[in-house]
Enzyme design. Sequence first.
Site, short mmCIF file in Angstrom:
data_model
loop_
_atom_site.label_atom_id
_atom_site.label_comp_id
_atom_site.label_asym_id
_atom_site.label_seq_id
_atom_site.Cartn_x
_atom_site.Cartn_y
_atom_site.Cartn_z
N ALA A 134 3.38 4.02 -3.24
CA ALA A 134 2.40 5.10 -3.20
C ALA A 134 3.06 6.27 -2.48
CB ALA A 134 1.17 4.64 -2.44
N GLY B 146 3.47 0.18 -3.94
CA GLY B 146 2.75 0.41 -5.18
C GLY B 146 3.63 0.30 -6.41
N GLU C 205 3.75 -3.27 -7.15
CA GLU C 205 2.40 -3.60 -7.66
C GLU C 205 2.22 -3.13 -9.11
OE1 GLU C 205 0.82 -1.71 -4.09
OE2 GLU C 205 -0.40 -3.49 -3.78
N GLU D 89 4.61 -2.34 3.18
CA GLU D 89 3.49 -1.60 3.78
C GLU D 89 3.30 -1.89 5.26
OE1 GLU D 89 3.44 -3.13 0.86
OE2 GLU D 89 2.54 -1.80 -0.64
#
Length: 260
Positions: free
Chosen positions: A67, A112, A115, A135
């Site tokens: 992200a 992300g 993911e 994270e």
Amino acid sequence: MSNYKAITVQENNKIVLVTINRPHALNALNNDVFEDLIRLFNDDLDPRKINGVIITGAGEKAFVAGADIKEFLSLDAQKARELSKRGHDIFAVIENFPVVVVAAVNGFALGGGCELAMACHLRVAHANARFGQPEVNLGILPGYGGTQRLVHLIGKGRAMEMIMTGDMIDGTTAHTFGLVNILCEAGAEVATATKLIEKIAKKAPLAIAETIKAVNAHFRHGKDGYQTEIDSFGKLAATEDFREGATAFIEKRKPGWKGL
Ligand code: CAA
């Protein structure tokens, strides 16, 4: 297709190549990328007209490095929940897309990015690609489905270790763990993903769509995967393609699929 802000989309021989196009930020997933992916998968792609989708990252260094951390500082608890839910929603659309979606992992697939790769049905990568859920280094946990899909793909013990240490694993280890389906040479990720899609495109398209639905049902709360399989089996047995597949076998010829 639409004009996109942060992805590029090219179609060739019914295979759509989606490139996350923010190489200056290692293709980090910002609001623009999410908006583009939502529009692409919800509105622009017609699964009846394509054989597969490949998702990759621009440049040679990264698939997606997570992200966009620069968008994180404005988050409070409510906004963070909304962002996480948005990521869950778009990744679920990709995961349930009725035509095969392959991640061509060409470098870092972190946070992300890992993911996103896991939301795809299949993953190809080179030996030096890097997968990780770092994270915890930022004081958060994976927010786009990583705590669930990593467990599904590599098992609880390995997932706990990767998420709690934040350590990266290379493509070879990811392949051993079952996170990567096919290892390839660096630079050959898209070509390898293309070959995989071409192989799957020779199979009955409705059978592929029902396979995606039934396998995913195993992991969906409130869904009975066994019942989904029974229903899909019944549905497919009533298709023209099933008659064609069985007849072609008996007549010792290749089937001609209609998607009906
Ligand atoms: N968000 C925003 N920008 C990022 C980014 C990210 N996730 N990852 C890299 N970048 C930017 C860097 O800030 C840098 O930009 P500038 O040149 O403007 O400084 C550029 O991309 C190149 O990165 P580096 O200079 O850091 O490259 P490197 O080779 O030294 O390191 C790296 C590469 C190890 C991938 C490192 O960039 C890194 O650790 N990135 C962050 C990875 C991360 O923590 N991802 C998880 C994000 S949180 C998340 O994804 C939560 C979730 O589940 C929803």
